[in-house]
Design a protein around this motif. Sequence first.
Motif, PDB file in Angstrom:
ATOM      1  N   ASN A 102       6.107   5.822  13.682  1.00  0.00           N
ATOM      2  CA  ASN A 102       6.422   5.077  14.894  1.00  0.00           C
ATOM      3  C   ASN A 102       7.213   3.826  14.507  1.00  0.00           C
ATOM      4  OD1 ASN A 102       6.282   3.198  17.061  1.00  0.00           O
ATOM      5  ND2 ASN A 102       4.474   4.233  17.867  1.00  0.00           N
ATOM      6  N   LEU A 103       8.481   3.808  14.882  1.00  0.00           N
ATOM      7  CA  LEU A 103       9.368   2.702  14.494  1.00  0.00           C
ATOM      8  C   LEU A 103       8.886   1.358  15.043  1.00  0.00           C
ATOM      9  CD1 LEU A 103      11.920   1.788  13.074  1.00  0.00           C
ATOM     10  CD2 LEU A 103      13.193   2.322  15.158  1.00  0.00           C
ATOM     11  N   ALA A 104       8.390   1.329  16.269  1.00  0.00           N
ATOM     12  CA  ALA A 104       7.920   0.076  16.860  1.00  0.00           C
ATOM     13  C   ALA A 104       6.750  -0.504  16.058  1.00  0.00           C
ATOM     14  CB  ALA A 104       7.521   0.293  18.313  1.00  0.00           C
ATOM     15  N   VAL A 105       5.864   0.352  15.602  1.00  0.00           N
ATOM     16  CA  VAL A 105       4.731  -0.102  14.793  1.00  0.00           C
ATOM     17  C   VAL A 105       5.214  -0.632  13.449  1.00  0.00           C
ATOM     18  CG1 VAL A 105       2.668   0.662  13.550  1.00  0.00           C
ATOM     19  CG2 VAL A 105       3.038   1.388  15.909  1.00  0.00           C
ATOM     20  N   ARG A 106       6.152   0.054  12.837  1.00  0.00           N
ATOM     21  CA  ARG A 106       6.682  -0.419  11.548  1.00  0.00           C
ATOM     22  C   ARG A 106       7.362  -1.771  11.709  1.00  0.00           C
ATOM     23  NH1 ARG A 106       9.153   4.764  10.495  1.00  0.00           N
ATOM     24  NH2 ARG A 106      11.114   3.671  10.228  1.00  0.00           N
ATOM     25  N   ILE A 107       8.053  -1.986  12.820  1.00  0.00           N
ATOM     26  CA  ILE A 107       8.696  -3.284  13.067  1.00  0.00           C
ATOM     27  C   ILE A 107       7.632  -4.368  13.211  1.00  0.00           C
ATOM     28  CG2 ILE A 107      10.030  -4.611  14.759  1.00  0.00           C
ATOM     29  CD1 ILE A 107      11.696  -2.012  15.197  1.00  0.00           C
ATOM     30  N   LYS A 108       6.542  -4.077  13.923  1.00  0.00           N
ATOM     31  CA  LYS A 108       5.450  -5.045  14.053  1.00  0.00           C
ATOM     32  C   LYS A 108       4.860  -5.386  12.684  1.00  0.00           C
ATOM     33  CE  LYS A 108       2.295  -4.653  17.253  1.00  0.00           C
ATOM     34  NZ  LYS A 108       1.292  -4.119  18.211  1.00  0.00           N
ATOM     35  N   LEU A 109       4.667  -4.371  11.855  1.00  0.00           N
ATOM     36  CA  LEU A 109       4.124  -4.614  10.514  1.00  0.00           C
ATOM     37  C   LEU A 109       5.083  -5.444   9.671  1.00  0.00           C
ATOM     38  CD1 LEU A 109       2.530  -1.132   9.759  1.00  0.00           C
ATOM     39  CD2 LEU A 109       1.308  -3.305   9.996  1.00  0.00           C
ATOM     40  N   GLU A 110       6.374  -5.170   9.787  1.00  0.00           N
ATOM     41  CA  GLU A 110       7.377  -5.965   9.048  1.00  0.00           C
ATOM     42  C   GLU A 110       7.356  -7.418   9.512  1.00  0.00           C
ATOM     43  OE1 GLU A 110       9.457  -5.561   6.505  1.00  0.00           O
ATOM     44  OE2 GLU A 110       9.070  -3.454   6.150  1.00  0.00           O
ATOM     45  N   ASP A 111       7.263  -7.638  10.830  1.00  0.00           N
ATOM     46  CA  ASP A 111       7.187  -9.008  11.352  1.00  0.00           C
ATOM     47  C   ASP A 111       5.944  -9.715  10.822  1.00  0.00           C
ATOM     48  OD1 ASP A 111       9.522  -8.673  12.779  1.00  0.00           O
ATOM     49  OD2 ASP A 111       8.522  -8.354  14.719  1.00  0.00           O
ATOM     50  N   LEU A 112       4.821  -9.008  10.837  1.00  0.00           N
ATOM     51  CA  LEU A 112       3.580  -9.578  10.322  1.00  0.00           C
ATOM     52  C   LEU A 112       3.723  -9.916   8.842  1.00  0.00           C
ATOM     53  CD1 LEU A 112       0.589 -10.315  10.627  1.00  0.00           C
ATOM     54  CD2 LEU A 112       0.058  -7.909  10.197  1.00  0.00           C
ATOM     55  N   LYS A 113       4.285  -8.998   8.090  1.00  0.00           N
ATOM     56  CA  LYS A 113       4.474  -9.218   6.648  1.00  0.00           C
ATOM     57  C   LYS A 113       5.331 -10.455   6.397  1.00  0.00           C
ATOM     58  CE  LYS A 113       7.643  -7.189   4.332  1.00  0.00           C
ATOM     59  NZ  LYS A 113       8.518  -6.215   3.702  1.00  0.00           N
ATOM     60  N   LEU A 114       6.418 -10.599   7.142  1.00  0.00           N
ATOM     61  CA  LEU A 114       7.290 -11.763   6.957  1.00  0.00           C
ATOM     62  C   LEU A 114       6.571 -13.060   7.313  1.00  0.00           C
ATOM     63  CD1 LEU A 114      10.672 -10.342   8.270  1.00  0.00           C
ATOM     64  CD2 LEU A 114      10.003 -10.771   5.898  1.00  0.00           C
ATOM     65  N   ASN A 115       5.754 -13.035   8.366  1.00  0.00           N
ATOM     66  CA  ASN A 115       4.969 -14.225   8.716  1.00  0.00           C
ATOM     67  C   ASN A 115       4.028 -14.612   7.579  1.00  0.00           C
ATOM     68  OD1 ASN A 115       6.138 -14.200  11.257  1.00  0.00           O
ATOM     69  ND2 ASN A 115       4.352 -13.365  12.295  1.00  0.00           N
ATOM     70  N   VAL A 116       3.361 -13.622   6.999  1.00  0.00           N
ATOM     71  CA  VAL A 116       2.401 -13.881   5.912  1.00  0.00           C
ATOM     72  C   VAL A 116       3.127 -14.393   4.672  1.00  0.00           C
ATOM     73  CG1 VAL A 116       0.764 -12.773   4.340  1.00  0.00           C
ATOM     74  CG2 VAL A 116       0.683 -12.268   6.797  1.00  0.00           C
ATOM     75  N   ILE A 117       4.245 -13.779   4.328  1.00  0.00           N
ATOM     76  CA  ILE A 117       5.017 -14.221   3.161  1.00  0.00           C
ATOM     77  C   ILE A 117       5.508 -15.654   3.358  1.00  0.00           C
ATOM     78  CG2 ILE A 117       7.187 -13.859   1.899  1.00  0.00           C
ATOM     79  CD1 ILE A 117       6.672 -10.820   2.260  1.00  0.00           C
ATOM     80  N   HIS A 118       5.970 -15.976   4.549  1.00  0.00           N
ATOM     81  CA  HIS A 118       6.419 -17.341   4.829  1.00  0.00           C
ATOM     82  C   HIS A 118       5.264 -18.331   4.623  1.00  0.00           C
ATOM     83  CE1 HIS A 118       8.646 -20.604   6.675  1.00  0.00           C
ATOM     84  NE2 HIS A 118       7.594 -20.835   7.445  1.00  0.00           N
ATOM     85  N   HIS A 119       4.078 -17.967   5.078  1.00  0.00           N
ATOM     86  CA  HIS A 119       2.919 -18.839   4.896  1.00  0.00           C
ATOM     87  C   HIS A 119       2.580 -19.002   3.410  1.00  0.00           C
ATOM     88  CE1 HIS A 119      -0.881 -20.802   5.670  1.00  0.00           C
ATOM     89  NE2 HIS A 119      -1.459 -19.931   4.866  1.00  0.00           N
ATOM     90  N   ILE A 120       2.590 -17.910   2.675  1.00  0.00           N
ATOM     91  CA  ILE A 120       2.293 -17.965   1.238  1.00  0.00           C
ATOM     92  C   ILE A 120       3.272 -18.887   0.529  1.00  0.00           C
ATOM     93  CG2 ILE A 120       2.355 -16.620  -0.907  1.00  0.00           C
ATOM     94  CD1 ILE A 120       1.162 -14.290   0.725  1.00  0.00           C
ATOM     95  N   GLU A 121       4.539 -18.760   0.855  1.00  0.00           N
ATOM     96  CA  GLU A 121       5.544 -19.606   0.207  1.00  0.00           C
ATOM     97  C   GLU A 121       5.381 -21.069   0.590  1.00  0.00           C
ATOM     98  OE1 GLU A 121       9.194 -17.601   1.146  1.00  0.00           O
ATOM     99  OE2 GLU A 121       8.875 -16.118  -0.442  1.00  0.00           O
ATOM    100  N   SER A 122       4.821 -21.351   1.763  1.00  0.00           N
ATOM    101  CA  SER A 122       4.606 -22.740   2.171  1.00  0.00           C
ATOM    102  C   SER A 122       3.406 -23.368   1.463  1.00  0.00           C
ATOM    103  CB  SER A 122       4.409 -22.826   3.687  1.00  0.00           C
ATOM    104  OG  SER A 122       3.117 -22.379   4.063  1.00  0.00           O
ATOM    105  N   LEU A 123       2.524 -22.547   0.878  1.00  0.00           N
ATOM    106  CA  LEU A 123       1.336 -23.070   0.205  1.00  0.00           C
ATOM    107  C   LEU A 123       1.679 -23.833  -1.070  1.00  0.00           C
ATOM    108  CD1 LEU A 123      -1.111 -20.044   0.592  1.00  0.00           C
ATOM    109  CD2 LEU A 123      -1.143 -22.207   1.865  1.00  0.00           C
ATOM    110  N   LYS A 124       2.769 -23.470  -1.704  1.00  0.00           N
ATOM    111  CA  LYS A 124       3.235 -24.138  -2.923  1.00  0.00           C
ATOM    112  C   LYS A 124       2.163 -24.166  -4.011  1.00  0.00           C
ATOM    113  CE  LYS A 124       6.628 -26.725  -0.481  1.00  0.00           C
ATOM    114  NZ  LYS A 124       7.187 -27.888   0.033  1.00  0.00           N
ATOM    115  N   ASP A 125       1.469 -23.033  -4.165  1.00  0.00           N
ATOM    116  CA  ASP A 125       0.520 -22.888  -5.255  1.00  0.00           C
ATOM    117  C   ASP A 125       0.796 -21.551  -5.932  1.00  0.00           C
ATOM    118  OD1 ASP A 125      -0.549 -20.987  -3.554  1.00  0.00           O
ATOM    119  OD2 ASP A 125      -2.383 -22.080  -3.132  1.00  0.00           O
TER     120      ASP A 125
END
Length: 97
Positions: free
Chosen positions: A59-82
């Motif tokens: 399901n392409l819509a589900v994969r897009i949601k997962l990609e958006d979630l992944k990018l949000n999490v990666i952005h947060h991890i990179e902001s932790l600076k640890d």
Amino acid sequence: MKELTLGSDFNIDEVTDKINSIMSRWSVQLIDINGPDWAIYDYEMNLKFLIHFNVDFNNLAVRIKLEDLKLNVIHHIESLKDETTYRDNLVSAVFFD
């Protein structure tokens, strides 16, 4: 270890907040994004939290949601600076029927 199972109707913002809270609250070293299973490990590589997405990867819509979630999490991890890091294998042929 705690577990959470989510279906394709998951809310990106709510799950982002949940994961970001886990990543900020605990001494977390790694989130391993491996298709439907997202595993969060501490610095001793003990599994602390597992999020399982019970979704259809065709399901392409589900994969897009997962990609958006992944990018949000990666952005947060990179902001932790640890030393917190991630491993990304969200979409692989093995997850398709």
